[in-house]
Scaffold this active site. Structure first.
Site, short mmCIF file in Angstrom:
data_model
loop_
_atom_site.label_atom_id
_atom_site.label_comp_id
_atom_site.label_asym_id
_atom_site.label_seq_id
_atom_site.Cartn_x
_atom_site.Cartn_y
_atom_site.Cartn_z
N HIS A 163 0.84 -1.21 0.00
CA HIS A 163 0.00 0.00 0.00
C HIS A 163 0.86 1.24 0.00
O HIS A 163 0.50 2.26 0.55
CB HIS A 163 -0.95 -0.03 1.20
CG HIS A 163 -1.87 -1.21 1.16
ND1 HIS A 163 -2.67 -1.46 0.07
CD2 HIS A 163 -2.07 -2.22 2.02
CE1 HIS A 163 -3.35 -2.58 0.28
NE2 HIS A 163 -3.00 -3.06 1.46
N PHE A 186 1.41 3.55 -2.09
CA PHE A 186 0.69 4.77 -2.51
C PHE A 186 -0.31 5.19 -1.44
O PHE A 186 -0.30 6.34 -0.99
CB PHE A 186 -0.06 4.51 -3.83
CG PHE A 186 -1.07 5.59 -4.15
CD1 PHE A 186 -2.44 5.32 -4.07
CD2 PHE A 186 -0.66 6.86 -4.47
CE1 PHE A 186 -3.37 6.32 -4.34
CE2 PHE A 186 -1.59 7.87 -4.75
CZ PHE A 186 -2.95 7.59 -4.67
N TRP A 187 -1.15 4.26 -0.96
CA TRP A 187 -2.22 4.66 -0.05
C TRP A 187 -1.67 5.15 1.28
O TRP A 187 -2.33 5.89 2.00
CB TRP A 187 -3.22 3.51 0.13
CG TRP A 187 -4.10 3.38 -1.09
CD1 TRP A 187 -4.06 2.42 -2.05
CD2 TRP A 187 -5.12 4.30 -1.50
NE1 TRP A 187 -4.99 2.67 -3.03
CE2 TRP A 187 -5.66 3.83 -2.72
CE3 TRP A 187 -5.63 5.49 -0.98
CZ2 TRP A 187 -6.69 4.48 -3.40
CZ3 TRP A 187 -6.65 6.14 -1.64
CH2 TRP A 187 -7.17 5.64 -2.85
N LEU A 211 -12.54 3.63 -11.96
CA LEU A 211 -11.10 3.70 -12.22
C LEU A 211 -10.75 2.44 -13.00
O LEU A 211 -11.04 1.33 -12.54
CB LEU A 211 -10.29 3.73 -10.92
CG LEU A 211 -8.79 3.40 -11.07
CD1 LEU A 211 -8.09 4.34 -12.03
CD2 LEU A 211 -8.11 3.45 -9.70
N SER A 228 0.26 -2.77 -13.12
CA SER A 228 1.54 -2.74 -12.39
C SER A 228 2.53 -1.79 -13.08
O SER A 228 3.71 -1.85 -12.85
CB SER A 228 2.15 -4.15 -12.31
OG SER A 228 2.77 -4.47 -13.55
N LYS A 229 2.03 -0.88 -13.95
CA LYS A 229 2.90 0.17 -14.48
C LYS A 229 2.78 1.40 -13.59
O LYS A 229 3.19 2.48 -13.93
CB LYS A 229 2.47 0.53 -15.92
CG LYS A 229 2.84 -0.51 -16.94
CD LYS A 229 4.10 -0.10 -17.69
CE LYS A 229 4.44 -1.06 -18.83
NZ LYS A 229 4.29 -2.47 -18.51
N ALA A 260 -2.21 3.75 -11.91
CA ALA A 260 -3.37 4.06 -11.07
C ALA A 260 -3.05 5.16 -10.04
O ALA A 260 -3.82 6.13 -9.94
CB ALA A 260 -3.88 2.79 -10.39
N LEU A 264 -22.55 2.90 -8.17
CA LEU A 264 -22.87 2.18 -9.41
C LEU A 264 -21.72 1.26 -9.80
O LEU A 264 -20.57 1.51 -9.47
CB LEU A 264 -23.14 3.21 -10.52
CG LEU A 264 -24.27 4.18 -10.18
CD1 LEU A 264 -24.36 5.25 -11.24
CD2 LEU A 264 -25.58 3.44 -10.03
C1 LIG Z 1 -21.53 -11.16 -12.48
O1 LIG Z 1 -20.53 -10.39 -13.10
C2 LIG Z 1 -19.56 -9.82 -12.31
C3 LIG Z 1 -18.64 -9.02 -12.96
C4 LIG Z 1 -17.63 -8.42 -12.21
C5 LIG Z 1 -17.54 -8.60 -10.83
C6 LIG Z 1 -18.48 -9.40 -10.18
C7 LIG Z 1 -18.42 -9.63 -8.70
C8 LIG Z 1 -18.56 -8.29 -8.01
N1 LIG Z 1 -17.56 -7.62 -7.74
N2 LIG Z 1 -19.85 -7.87 -7.73
C9 LIG Z 1 -20.08 -6.66 -7.10
O2 LIG Z 1 -19.20 -5.86 -6.84
C10 LIG Z 1 -21.50 -6.39 -6.72
C11 LIG Z 1 -22.34 -7.40 -6.29
C12 LIG Z 1 -23.65 -7.07 -5.89
C13 LIG Z 1 -24.08 -5.74 -5.92
N3 LIG Z 1 -23.24 -4.74 -6.35
C14 LIG Z 1 -21.99 -5.06 -6.75
O3 LIG Z 1 -21.16 -4.07 -7.19
C15 LIG Z 1 -21.81 -2.90 -7.71
C16 LIG Z 1 -21.37 -1.73 -6.86
C17 LIG Z 1 -19.89 -1.44 -7.05
N4 LIG Z 1 -19.54 -1.27 -8.46
C18 LIG Z 1 -19.92 -2.44 -9.29
C19 LIG Z 1 -21.41 -2.75 -9.17
C20 LIG Z 1 -19.52 -10.02 -10.92
#
Ligand SMILES: COc1cccc(CC(=N)NC(=O)c2cccnc2OC2CCNCC2)c1
Length: 379
Positions: A3, A5-6, A129, A137-138, A141, A379
């Site tokens: 971490h 950067f963070w 992002l 890894s460049k 971000a 979102l």
């Molecule tokens: C089913 O297709 C996927 C494609 C990419 C990642 C994931 C798993 C995942 N990471 N799911 C979530 O983050 C997620 C699961 C349920 C409700 N909201 C969510 O994320 C939202 C809010 C954050 N930005 C992405 C959408 C599933």
């Protein structure tokens, strides 16, 4: 130095966890405008900054293609979020948005868009992002996060909220995600779900079957004239949570009025008094299915903001599932935020295989927030 950067950023640091002597609130004071770096951060030599005008069809298509091929995948790399162009235009242009916060990185020679970061004001939050898979890894971000922060500072805004599937310094809340099958046969065919033990396919289809139509009297689609009443209902409801958006009527008009293929919202109006007593909504975020011969896209609905003051939340959300099924969604996803925990199991949601962490930039809160105390859906 995972971490590295963070640890240079004004965010809660792991080593500070439990240190109650640190005050709650902004970690760094606001700078004077003259103290904010006026020129963009330096990029590695081969690259240049570009402000992405997503109103332009061509630029929007470039952003769409970058995200479609390089944005977030599930832990097993079987699915990748596939935000549509109309969704991106909606998500990135809320009231008061800044074009300068839609930031891209191009290769100087080829002009290819290879990275993207954005912020939108909703009393501020950062989203989207993305760095091209080949450029990971460049160390792109960190400079992109510094650049969008610099441009936000220029508008005299000093805090942000964001989510990530990875653990960074330091989550204010960690949520579990849940999925409710609507089209179990397709979900099993593409490997999103597995056939339960001692379950047949026909038994599974029957288990997830829903009524053809909604059951709540007065349940209907939200319309423009509902904005004032829905704003009142939502503001009242969200005021109970530790972290929540501060929606005004303009925000509600943008973020919650139905938009085909982007966001669906419904309300319950009492047939006698026409008073709006309940509200539910979900947004459309399909995922590309990577490497399946029969299907290319998973049509997923994501629970957004829901308020129940008269109709039981269980019944309201079951009507949301019924409408999502009518609209041919394959799966309905939800986080265990707000009061969602109260309906997830009963409505046959199953737990997902990952967590979603919420973060605040330049704002310390003394203790972590429970998912049920979180009133913010990104979102
Ligand atoms: C089913 O297709 C996927 C494609 C990419 C990642 C994931 C798993 C995942 N990471 N799911 C979530 O983050 C997620 C699961 C349920 C409700 N909201 C969510 O994320 C939202 C809010 C954050 N930005 C992405 C959408 C599933």
């Amino acid at each position: 130095n995972r971490h590295k950067f963070w640890e240079t950023q004004p965010v809660g640091q792991f080593k500070e966890i439990g240190d109650t002597s640190l005050p709650e609130g902004p970690i760094e004071p606001p700078k004077l405008l003259s103290e904010v770096k006026q020129e963009p951060y330096n990029l590695p030599n081969l690259y240049e900054w570009v402000t992405c005008n997503i109103d332009s069809e061509e630029m929007c298509a470039e952003v769409y293609n970058l995200l479609t091929n390089n944005y977030v995948e599930d832990d097993e790399n079987m699915f990748r979020f596939n935000y549509s162009k109309e969704f991106l235009r909606w998500a990135l242009r809320p009231p008061g948005y800044f074009k300068s916060w839609h930031i891209g990185v191009r290769v100087k020679s080829s002009k290819k868009l290879v990275a993207f970061i954005t912020g939108v004001p909703a009393r501020i939050r950062v989203n989207f992002l993305c760095v091209h898979k080949k450029l990971r890894s460049k160390r792109l971000a960190p400079v992109m996060i510094k650049e969008v922060t610099r441009r936000v500072h220029l508008e005299n805004i000093w805090q942000a909220a964001y989510t990530a599937g990875v653990v960074l310094p330091t989550p204010v809340s960690t949520c579990q995600y849940w999925h409710r099958s609507l089209n179990p046969k397709k979900l099993i065919d593409v490997g999103f779900s597995r056939l339960g033990a001692r379950m047949t396919m026909s038994r599974t289809i029957k288990l997830y079957k829903l009524p053809e139509s909604t059951v709540t009297p007065g349940f209907r689609k939200m319309e423009p004239h509902d904005v004032p009443a829905v704003t009142r209902l939502l503001r009242e409801y969200l005021s109970q949570f530790a972290i929540a958006p501060d929606f005004d009527e303009n925000d509600v008009e943008h973020w919650l009025l139905p938009k085909e293929n982007v966001v669906d919202s419904f309300l319950v109006a009492s047939p006698e008094t026409h008073e709006i007593t309940d509200f539910c909504s979900f947004y459309t975020l399909p995922s590309s299915i990577l490497g399946n011969p029969n299907y290319s896209t998973l049509k997923a609905a994501y629970s957004y903001y829901n308020v129940s003051t008269k109709t039981p939340l269980l019944q309201l959300m079951n009507d949301a599932l019924i409408v999502a099924k009518q609209k041919d969604f394959d799966v309905f996803n939800a986080l265990d935020v707000m009061q969602n925990e109260s309906f997830l199991k009963e409505l046959k949601f199953g737990p997902g295989d990952g967590k979603l962490h919420y973060y605040l930039y330049n704002y310390r809160i003394r203790q972590a927030v429970l998912p049920s105390e979180l009133g913010l859906v990104l979102l």
